[in-house]
Scaffold this motif. Structure first.
Motif, PDB file in Angstrom:
ATOM      1  N   HIS A  97      86.629  33.303  14.487  1.00 53.90           N
ATOM      2  CA  HIS A  97      86.928  32.134  13.648  1.00 53.90           C
ATOM      3  C   HIS A  97      85.806  31.116  13.794  1.00 53.90           C
ATOM      4  O   HIS A  97      85.197  31.005  14.862  1.00 53.90           O
ATOM      5  CB  HIS A  97      88.233  31.466  14.083  1.00 53.90           C
ATOM      6  CG  HIS A  97      89.398  32.392  14.150  1.00 53.90           C
ATOM      7  ND1 HIS A  97      90.044  32.842  13.036  1.00 53.90           N
ATOM      8  CD2 HIS A  97      90.021  32.971  15.200  1.00 53.90           C
ATOM      9  CE1 HIS A  97      91.022  33.649  13.399  1.00 53.90           C
ATOM     10  NE2 HIS A  97      91.023  33.750  14.715  1.00 53.90           N
ATOM     11  N   GLN A 143      89.085  27.746  13.964  1.00 54.40           N
ATOM     12  CA  GLN A 143      90.368  27.934  14.634  1.00 54.40           C
ATOM     13  C   GLN A 143      90.215  28.264  16.112  1.00 54.40           C
ATOM     14  O   GLN A 143      89.323  28.999  16.514  1.00 54.40           O
ATOM     15  CB  GLN A 143      91.107  29.072  13.936  1.00 54.40           C
ATOM     16  CG  GLN A 143      92.448  29.416  14.546  1.00 54.40           C
ATOM     17  CD  GLN A 143      93.136  30.476  13.729  1.00 54.40           C
ATOM     18  OE1 GLN A 143      93.551  30.203  12.615  1.00 54.40           O
ATOM     19  NE2 GLN A 143      93.246  31.680  14.271  1.00 54.40           N
ATOM     20  N   ASP A 157      88.529  31.314   7.056  1.00 54.56           N
ATOM     21  CA  ASP A 157      88.118  31.137   8.455  1.00 54.56           C
ATOM     22  C   ASP A 157      88.230  32.451   9.239  1.00 54.56           C
ATOM     23  O   ASP A 157      87.900  32.511  10.414  1.00 54.56           O
ATOM     24  CB  ASP A 157      88.963  30.055   9.126  1.00 54.56           C
ATOM     25  CG  ASP A 157      88.408  29.649  10.489  1.00 54.56           C
ATOM     26  OD1 ASP A 157      87.186  29.426  10.604  1.00 54.56           O
ATOM     27  OD2 ASP A 157      89.206  29.572  11.442  1.00 54.56           O
ATOM     28  N   GLU A 158      88.704  33.499   8.606  1.00 57.41           N
ATOM     29  CA  GLU A 158      88.872  34.797   9.262  1.00 57.41           C
ATOM     30  C   GLU A 158      87.581  35.596   9.168  1.00 57.41           C
ATOM     31  O   GLU A 158      87.063  35.805   8.077  1.00 57.41           O
ATOM     32  CB  GLU A 158      89.993  35.596   8.581  1.00 57.41           C
ATOM     33  CG  GLU A 158      91.354  34.958   8.692  1.00 57.41           C
ATOM     34  CD  GLU A 158      91.909  35.002  10.096  1.00 57.41           C
ATOM     35  OE1 GLU A 158      91.775  36.038  10.776  1.00 57.41           O
ATOM     36  OE2 GLU A 158      92.485  33.990  10.521  1.00 57.41           O
TER      37      GLU A 158
END
Length: 155
Positions: free
Chosen positions: A57, A60, A133-134
């Motif tokens: 990420h 995150q 965000d992955e």
């Protein structure tokens, strides 16, 4: 386990046992360890031998806790501005391991292998699921050079 990657933090947990079983507090919203706060709580079940790698990420934060089974966890620092850039960590979580959670900061690729399963990974993320965000890296990325099939050290 190797050197600690900058920003990776372990929180040792206290287990209170008696003849009925045990009680273990995992995390509080007042923990400095958990300062970034809650976005989502998830549960992943992995059967023995399953490998999930590499996940990353940019924003995150993940907090991982293994409540059953054993996971071999590997972390790899992709942050060019980090003093631990390209550093790798490898450790076990779960049954018969230290009772703890691990905080995985943004930019640190993470993966795991279920050494003893089924393994139950509970994880909290600082944000709700956001596909932008992955990130994923190949499990056999040559820059990382991590061998997911290696076994325990022969002594």
């Amino acid at each position: 386990m190797g050197d600690i990657i900058r920003g990776v933090v372990f929180k040792d947990l206290v287990t209170n046992t008696d003849e009925r079983g045990f009680f273990r507090e995992i995390i509080r919203n007042t923990d400095e360890f958990f300062a970034e706060g809650f976005g989502q709580w998830s549960h992943s079940l992995m059967y023995g031998g399953v490998i999930k790698a590499w996940h990353i990420h940019q924003k995150q934060i993940d907090w991982w806790y293994v409540c059953g089974g054993v996971l071999r966890v590997a972390l790899y620092d992709t942050r060019k501005d980090s003093p631990t850039f390209r550093g790798t960590m490898d450790f076990l979580m779960g049954d018969n391991q230290p009772s703890r959670i691990v905080r995985i900061p943004p930019g640190v690729a993470h993966g795991c292998k279920a050494i003893s399963g089924p393994a139950h990974l509970f994880y909290i993320t600082s944000n709700v699921y956001n596909p932008s965000d992955e990130g994923r890296l190949k499990h056999d990325d040559p820059d990382i050079g991590y061998d997911w099939l290696k076994g325990p050290v022969i002594k």
